[in-house]
Enzyme design. Structure first.
Site, PDB file in Angstrom:
ATOM      1  N   LYS A  75      53.348 -47.683  24.101  1.00 24.42           N
ATOM      2  CA  LYS A  75      53.491 -47.874  25.545  1.00 24.42           C
ATOM      3  C   LYS A  75      52.703 -46.759  26.240  1.00 24.42           C
ATOM      4  O   LYS A  75      52.709 -45.605  25.774  1.00 24.42           O
ATOM      5  CB  LYS A  75      54.987 -47.787  25.867  1.00 24.42           C
ATOM      6  CG  LYS A  75      55.395 -48.196  27.257  1.00 24.42           C
ATOM      7  CD  LYS A  75      56.920 -48.200  27.348  1.00 24.42           C
ATOM      8  CE  LYS A  75      57.446 -48.596  28.699  1.00 24.42           C
ATOM      9  NZ  LYS A  75      58.922 -48.656  28.727  1.00 24.42           N
ATOM     10  N   SER A 150      60.461 -52.904  30.729  1.00 22.57           N
ATOM     11  CA  SER A 150      59.125 -52.484  31.084  1.00 22.57           C
ATOM     12  C   SER A 150      58.161 -52.388  29.909  1.00 22.57           C
ATOM     13  O   SER A 150      56.949 -52.302  30.115  1.00 22.57           O
ATOM     14  CB  SER A 150      59.198 -51.137  31.791  1.00 22.57           C
ATOM     15  OG  SER A 150      59.751 -50.160  30.926  1.00 22.57           O
ATOM     16  N   SER A 174      64.487 -51.588  28.597  1.00 19.07           N
ATOM     17  CA  SER A 174      63.039 -51.805  28.526  1.00 19.07           C
ATOM     18  C   SER A 174      62.453 -52.035  27.146  1.00 19.07           C
ATOM     19  O   SER A 174      61.287 -52.417  27.033  1.00 19.07           O
ATOM     20  CB  SER A 174      62.305 -50.648  29.183  1.00 19.07           C
ATOM     21  OG  SER A 174      62.294 -50.853  30.568  1.00 19.07           O
TER      22      SER A 174
HETATM   23  N1  GLN Z   1      64.660 -52.914  33.983  1.00 21.42           N
HETATM   24  C1  GLN Z   1      65.300 -51.641  34.121  1.00 21.42           C
HETATM   25  C2  GLN Z   1      64.782 -50.945  35.348  1.00 21.42           C
HETATM   26  O1  GLN Z   1      64.022 -51.535  36.024  1.00 21.42           O
HETATM   27  C3  GLN Z   1      65.083 -50.832  32.905  1.00 21.42           C
HETATM   28  C4  GLN Z   1      63.786 -50.149  32.870  1.00 21.42           C
HETATM   29  C5  GLN Z   1      63.638 -49.311  31.655  1.00 21.42           C
HETATM   30  O2  GLN Z   1      64.460 -49.403  30.724  1.00 21.42           O
HETATM   31  N2  GLN Z   1      62.636 -48.452  31.659  1.00 21.42           N
HETATM   32  O3  GLN Z   1      65.142 -49.857  35.634  1.00 21.42           O
END
Ligand code: GLN
Length: 470
Positions: A75, A150, A174
């Site tokens: 990532k 994400s 994410s």
């Molecule tokens: N979807 C969650 C958010 O928008 C988790 C994001 C993540 O785990 N980085 O915060």
């Protein structure tokens, strides 16, 4: 099930295949994946140089590590040499890593080779990868849909068979949500088990680093390499296990199905896929019962107070001076701060910074931030209590399969709702894995297996058993 990682390592060690060929092939597939927008950049030269070094060592009869010659995607919020580290944000577009993150150092020491930086929601803020400043990634099973987020690029890189594993971060789902949407395995380890040193911070009290792979077995191999203490991450006080490679589970377990995750909001077909997995677990001799986590319905509200608060603090460092984009239009120091941030951050980043500053401000701190942290304790107790009776908990990873690109973009609340089954586990710091649980139409859905703190190996082992039963 065959291990994609072990088969590469065996071939490289025995000289049957050259790391250079394996890595070149992965780079070629990565280049061909542009329609899915999987990568922000490729680390081609560094990858090829490192692959040649591994081949040379094999030729000389020298020892090579547990991941020798295995290509992977990272990532783009991990500091890595070989190309810019952008966090998929314009504010870091040209930022070159001055050092490498601990997870990457450990993967490299084991012989793994990063071929590219996978797309994400900018600063990991999101559930669909649509918040990337470099365009959304497309779901490998249906290019009109999101890959989840994400870590959408990381999950897509595995699902498209570009690499046998990828590395991501999970703050509220994410790793698990994209794994579920893309039909791969994604592990969120226990908070504090894997070093975050050199990873772009989002919310420090829930950020974790973890693997995405085709199988729980391969996720375990990767966790085994990256887990364990690091003096550079002060939250790492946990002792690691001797090995995280899943063991064959022969003991019958007591498994709790989280009642609140199986009710309202869960798509009917997804529910059926989860129930089919439950039947498989029962047939394998495990006892499976419903369990209630009475405060779990508070999780989303807690998460979207605590996490923006931490984001507003962590993102304060992007001031146009220390890091990244510095506005060319500023005429005073004050303007450097304001314009660099306003030009560099996207709408979702700004939304979270504003909410975070609001809930931390002196007039509202008690009403929001303090209350959220208090409620968080209730949630942690719910899990603790459930684990007095059950060895592991299960439920769906998300409320349904991948949604259409653009579907939730205009409605942040709708977007936040897809995190409903993952954020509670992040707030409690527990390990959880998402494993494929079949398809709804052409779209994969995931089953989530949740463990007590430090039960990462048990979580992976049950996932592994389920895969073997498939
Ligand atoms: N979807 C969650 C958010 O928008 C988790 C994001 C993540 O785990 N980085 O915060």
């Amino acid at each position: 099930m065959k291990s994609a990682i072990e088969s590469i390592v065996n071939d490289v060690r025995s000289g049957k295949r050259k790391a250079l060929n394996i890595v070149s092939e992965a780079l070629k597939k990565a280049e061909e994946s542009t329609a899915h927008n999987v990568f922000v950049s490729l680390t081609r030269e560094r990858a090829l140089t490192r692959a040649a070094e591994i081949d040379e060592r094999v030729a000389k009869g020298e020892a090579v590590g547990a991941l020798a010659g295995v290509p992977f995607a990272a990532k783009d919020n991990f500091l890595i040499f070989g190309s810019a580290t952008t966090a998929a944000s314009n504010i870091l577009k040209h930022f070159e890593a001055p050092y490498q993150s601990t997870a990457i150092e450990r993967l490299e020491a084991a012989g793994a080779i990063c071929i590219g930086k996978a797309n994400l929601d900018a600063f990991a803020h999101g559930s669909s990868t649509e918040n990337s400043d470099f365009g959304p990634t497309k779901n490998p099973h249906d290019a009109t849909r999101v890959p989840g987020g994400s870590s959408g690029g990381s999950a897509a890189a595995v699902a498209l068979n570009i690499v046998p594993f990828a590395i991501g971060t999970d703050t509220g789902g994410s790793i698990r949500l994209p794994a579920s949407y893309c039909g791969v395995v994604g592990l969120k380890p226990t908070y504090g088990l894997v070093s975050r040193y050199g990873v772009v911070a989002m919310a420090s009290s829930t950020d974790v680093v973890g693997p995405l792979a085709h199988t729980a077995y391969d996720a375990g191999i990767v966790l085994d390499v990256i887990a364990g203490k690091d003096a550079f991450d002060s939250m790492m006080y946990l002792e690691r296990e001797a090995s995280y490679v899943p063991a064959v589970n022969s003991e019958p377990l007591k498994i709790g199905v989280v009642k609140e995750y199986m009710g309202e909001g869960l798509n009917d077909e997804t529910k059926k896929r989860i129930e089919a997995q439950i039947e498989k677990l029962k047939a394998a001799g495990h006892s499976v019962e419903e369990v209630s986590l009475p405060n779990v319905d508070l999780a989303l509200a807690i998460y979207y107070v605590v996490v923006p608060a931490e984001i507003s603090s962590n993102l304060a460092r992007y001031d146009g001076i220390k890091y990244g984009h510095s506005s060319p239009h500023a005429t005073s120091l004050d303007e450097v701060y304001k314009k660099s941030r306003s030009e560099g951050f996207n709408a979702e980043n700004k939304r979270r910074i504003m909410i975070g500053n609001y809930v931390l401000s002196s007039g509202y701190y008690d009403a929001y931030y303090r209350k959220a942290q208090t409620a968080r304790t209730l949630l942690i107790r719910d899990f603790k209590k459930a684990f007095e009776t059950y060895d592991l908990l299960i439920g769906p990873t998300g409320p349904g399969p991948a949604f259409k690109l653009g579907q939730n973009v205009a409605d942040p609340l709708q977007m936040y709702l897809v995190d409903i089954m993952t954020v509670s586990i992040s707030l409690a710091g527990l390990p959880a894995v998402s494993v494929p649980a079949g398809k709804v139409g052409d779209l994969p859905v995931g089953l989530q297996i949740i463990g007590e703190r430090c039960a990462d190996k048990q979580v992976l082992s049950l996932a592994h058993q389920l895969e073997e039963l498939a």
